[in-house]
Design an enzyme around this catalytic site. Structure first.
Site, PDB file in Angstrom:
ATOM      1  CG  HIS A  40      -3.279   2.872   3.460  1.00 10.21           C
ATOM      2  ND1 HIS A  40      -3.551   3.230   1.759  1.00 10.21           N
ATOM      3  CD2 HIS A  40      -2.777   1.941   3.421  1.00 10.21           C
ATOM      4  CE1 HIS A  40      -4.453   1.625   1.312  1.00 10.21           C
ATOM      5  NE2 HIS A  40      -3.638   1.024   2.502  1.00 10.21           N
ATOM      6  CG  ASN A  98      -6.027  -0.808   2.223  1.00 11.23           C
ATOM      7  OD1 ASN A  98      -5.672  -0.023   0.788  1.00 11.23           O
ATOM      8  ND2 ASN A  98      -6.343  -1.519   2.541  1.00 11.23           N
ATOM      9  CB  CYS A 127      -0.828  -0.128   1.234  1.00  8.20           C
ATOM     10  SG  CYS A 127      -2.007  -1.808   1.259  1.00  8.20           S
TER      11      CYS A 127
HETATM   12  N1  ACO Z   1     -19.557  -8.458   8.880  1.00  9.03           N
HETATM   13  C1  ACO Z   1     -19.466  -8.863   9.721  1.00  9.03           C
HETATM   14  N2  ACO Z   1     -18.616  -9.209  11.638  1.00  9.03           N
HETATM   15  C2  ACO Z   1     -17.249  -9.415  10.865  1.00  9.03           C
HETATM   16  C3  ACO Z   1     -16.985  -8.830  10.159  1.00  9.03           C
HETATM   17  C4  ACO Z   1     -17.546  -8.643   8.953  1.00  9.03           C
HETATM   18  N3  ACO Z   1     -17.353  -8.052   7.728  1.00  9.03           N
HETATM   19  N4  ACO Z   1     -15.602  -9.123  10.509  1.00  9.03           N
HETATM   20  C5  ACO Z   1     -15.316  -9.279  11.006  1.00  9.03           C
HETATM   21  N5  ACO Z   1     -16.566  -9.478  11.867  1.00  9.03           N
HETATM   22  C6  ACO Z   1     -16.405  -9.972  13.288  1.00  9.03           C
HETATM   23  C7  ACO Z   1     -15.601 -11.120  13.679  1.00  9.03           C
HETATM   24  O1  ACO Z   1     -15.348 -12.350  13.313  1.00  9.03           O
HETATM   25  C8  ACO Z   1     -15.438 -10.632  14.914  1.00  9.03           C
HETATM   26  O2  ACO Z   1     -16.591 -11.570  15.565  1.00  9.03           O
HETATM   27  P1  ACO Z   1     -16.301 -12.328  16.556  1.00  9.03           P
HETATM   28  O3  ACO Z   1     -16.558 -11.466  18.321  1.00  9.03           O
HETATM   29  O4  ACO Z   1     -17.505 -13.016  17.291  1.00  9.03           O
HETATM   30  O5  ACO Z   1     -15.409 -13.285  17.243  1.00  9.03           O
HETATM   31  C9  ACO Z   1     -15.673  -9.798  15.896  1.00  9.03           C
HETATM   32  O6  ACO Z   1     -16.527  -8.809  14.206  1.00  9.03           O
HETATM   33  C10 ACO Z   1     -15.472  -8.337  15.637  1.00  9.03           C
HETATM   34  O7  ACO Z   1     -14.051  -8.633  15.360  1.00  9.03           O
HETATM   35  P2  ACO Z   1     -12.640  -7.955  15.010  1.00  9.03           P
HETATM   36  O8  ACO Z   1     -11.193  -8.124  13.839  1.00  9.03           O
HETATM   37  O9  ACO Z   1     -12.147  -7.571  16.551  1.00  9.03           O
HETATM   38  O10 ACO Z   1     -12.300  -6.483  14.648  1.00  9.03           O
HETATM   39  P3  ACO Z   1     -12.025  -5.068  14.304  1.00  9.03           P
HETATM   40  O11 ACO Z   1     -12.470  -3.855  15.411  1.00  9.03           O
HETATM   41  O12 ACO Z   1     -10.416  -5.309  15.318  1.00  9.03           O
HETATM   42  O13 ACO Z   1     -12.024  -4.707  12.849  1.00  9.03           O
HETATM   43  C11 ACO Z   1     -10.597  -4.793  10.979  1.00  9.03           C
HETATM   44  C12 ACO Z   1     -11.758  -5.805  12.339  1.00  9.03           C
HETATM   45  C13 ACO Z   1     -11.851  -4.110  10.717  1.00  9.03           C
HETATM   46  C14 ACO Z   1      -9.562  -5.842   9.807  1.00  9.03           C
HETATM   47  C15 ACO Z   1      -9.869  -4.160  11.698  1.00  9.03           C
HETATM   48  O14 ACO Z   1      -9.012  -5.088  12.335  1.00  9.03           O
HETATM   49  C16 ACO Z   1      -8.474  -3.214  10.753  1.00  9.03           C
HETATM   50  O15 ACO Z   1      -9.228  -2.344  10.416  1.00  9.03           O
HETATM   51  N6  ACO Z   1      -7.594  -3.847  10.390  1.00  9.03           N
HETATM   52  C17 ACO Z   1      -6.740  -2.847   9.444  1.00  9.03           C
HETATM   53  C18 ACO Z   1      -6.831  -3.756   8.141  1.00  9.03           C
HETATM   54  C19 ACO Z   1      -6.006  -3.378   7.251  1.00  9.03           C
HETATM   55  O16 ACO Z   1      -5.849  -1.526   7.698  1.00  9.03           O
HETATM   56  N7  ACO Z   1      -5.763  -3.783   6.580  1.00  9.03           N
HETATM   57  C20 ACO Z   1      -4.873  -2.916   5.270  1.00  9.03           C
HETATM   58  C21 ACO Z   1      -4.224  -2.299   5.391  1.00  9.03           C
HETATM   59  S1  ACO Z   1      -2.520  -2.697   4.919  1.00  9.03           S
HETATM   60  C22 ACO Z   1      -3.295  -2.656   3.282  1.00  9.03           C
HETATM   61  O17 ACO Z   1      -3.806  -1.683   3.156  1.00  9.03           O
HETATM   62  C23 ACO Z   1      -2.388  -3.934   2.624  1.00  9.03           C
END
Ligand code: ACO
Length: 315
Positions: free
Chosen positions: A242, A272, A108
């Protein structure tokens, strides 16, 4: 160097959160509150290279530059239809350029890595006019059954033309190997000599680790470029971050203590788009007339590796 033209190109298909909830156990409320994303553009009938070519032509037209006058093309890309040749070669031929070119996999952060390389090429005295194209198709990488990953990404391309100038004030790049937090392995062709199992698996992401890394790295890099260039955050007019997650952007905003207006957003429309994210945003604010000559812009991105980078420049 200085940026004298920008352009972008999006796939035509708009995929909303509601559309995803028809085949994934997810909903608009979860995706919007956790990420800020409402919809994304996904490649269906198009080819990524055509979007890249379109973005490149628009940037050249914006810069009022003929492709024949380019001295180098750098294309930031993680994956596309071809493993070889490099996408930059396909772009070079299609726009009628004759200069050398190469592809850069900076995840990214590809645009910011490419900016620093362009600046170094220019300082070497060998090259003056450089085209950077960022084109990404993460929809080719994710498992569309995996709700925690597939909802985050979108496809797109953007480009910028740079020429001589002293507008890039400071850059800061970093890499720290945490490969197993965000990765995808290549498919192995049949080989009589290599019996490793085929690893045609989708993108693997440990979201919370990426989130923490991204926030810390971005704050550190932004601080570093402002300090190197002798600017305070009050003197910065635009922070182009980003567009990976609105909550990461909000954390950065709180840290630099600057108002919302300085943080343009388009994550709600595109999700993203990996290395295309920052230059798509740059083209949007440029075409909307929000950039004035002399404005100070900070760009910051982070991604798989982990890698991160920031840049401060004068428009
Ligand atoms: N819809 C509904 N529920 C979901 C979804 C979804 N799309 N995705 C995950 N969940 C659930 C999970 O299963 C979990 O359920 P559980 O508690 O029953 O196990 C719950 O939601 C919480 O999941 P978490 O992973 O703890 O959620 P979090 O608040 O951490 O958000 C996210 C997840 C959005 C992926 C976050 O961690 C994030 O944005 N991280 C950075 C990711 C990123 O920026 N990646 C790219 C950067 S690098 C690049 O650009 C290549």
């Amino acid at each position: 160097m200085k940026i004298i033209g920008t352009g972008r190109s999006h796939p035509s298909l708009v995929v909303t959160n509601e559309m995803l909830s028809q085949f994934l156990d997810t909903n608009d409320e979860w995706i919007t509150t956790r990420t800020g994303i409402k919809e994304r553009r996904i490649i269906s009938s198009e080819n990524l290279v055509d979007l890249a070519i379109d973005a490149a032509k628009k940037a050249l037209s914006d810069a009022n530059m003929d492709a024949k006058d380019l001295d180098y093309i750098i294309c930031a890309n993680v994956v596309n239809e071809y493993i070889t040749p490099a996408m930059s070669c396909l772009i070079q031929g299609a726009i009628g350029a004759t200069c050398p070119c190469f592809d850069l996999n900076g995840a990214c952060v590809g645009f910011i890595y490419a900016l620093e390389i362009a600046e170094s090429f220019y300082r070497s005295g060998k090259y003056k006019n450089i085209l950077i194209v960022c084109a990404e198709e993460p929809s080719r990488m994710v498992d569309w059954h995996d709700r925690s990953c597939s909802v985050l990404f979108g496809d797109g391309a953007a480009a910028a033309v740079l020429t001589e100038g002293d507008n890039i004030k400071a850059t800061k790049m970093s890499a720290s190997c945490n490969w197993d937090r965000l990765y995808q392995k290549h498919e192995l062709q049949y080989s009589p000599y290599n019996s490793k199992p085929n690893s045609n698996l989708p993108l693997v992401m440990h979201g919370q680790d990426v989130f923490m890394f991204a926030t810390r790295a971005s704050i550190r890099d932004i601080n570093s470029v402002m300090k190197q260039a002798g600017y305070t955050s009050d003197q910065v007019d635009h922070f182009l971050i980003h567009q990976a997650n609105i909550r990461i952007i909000n954390n950065i905003k709180q840290f630099v203590k600057q108002p919302d207006e300085k943080f343009p957003l388009n994550i709600q429309k595109y999700g993203n788009t990996s290395s295309a994210s920052v230059p798509i945003l740059l083209d949007e604010v440029n075409k909307e007339g929000r950039l004035k000559r002399g404005d100070i812009i900070v760009m910051s991105a982070f991604g798989a590796g982990f890698v991160s980078g920031a840049c401060i420049l004068e428009w």
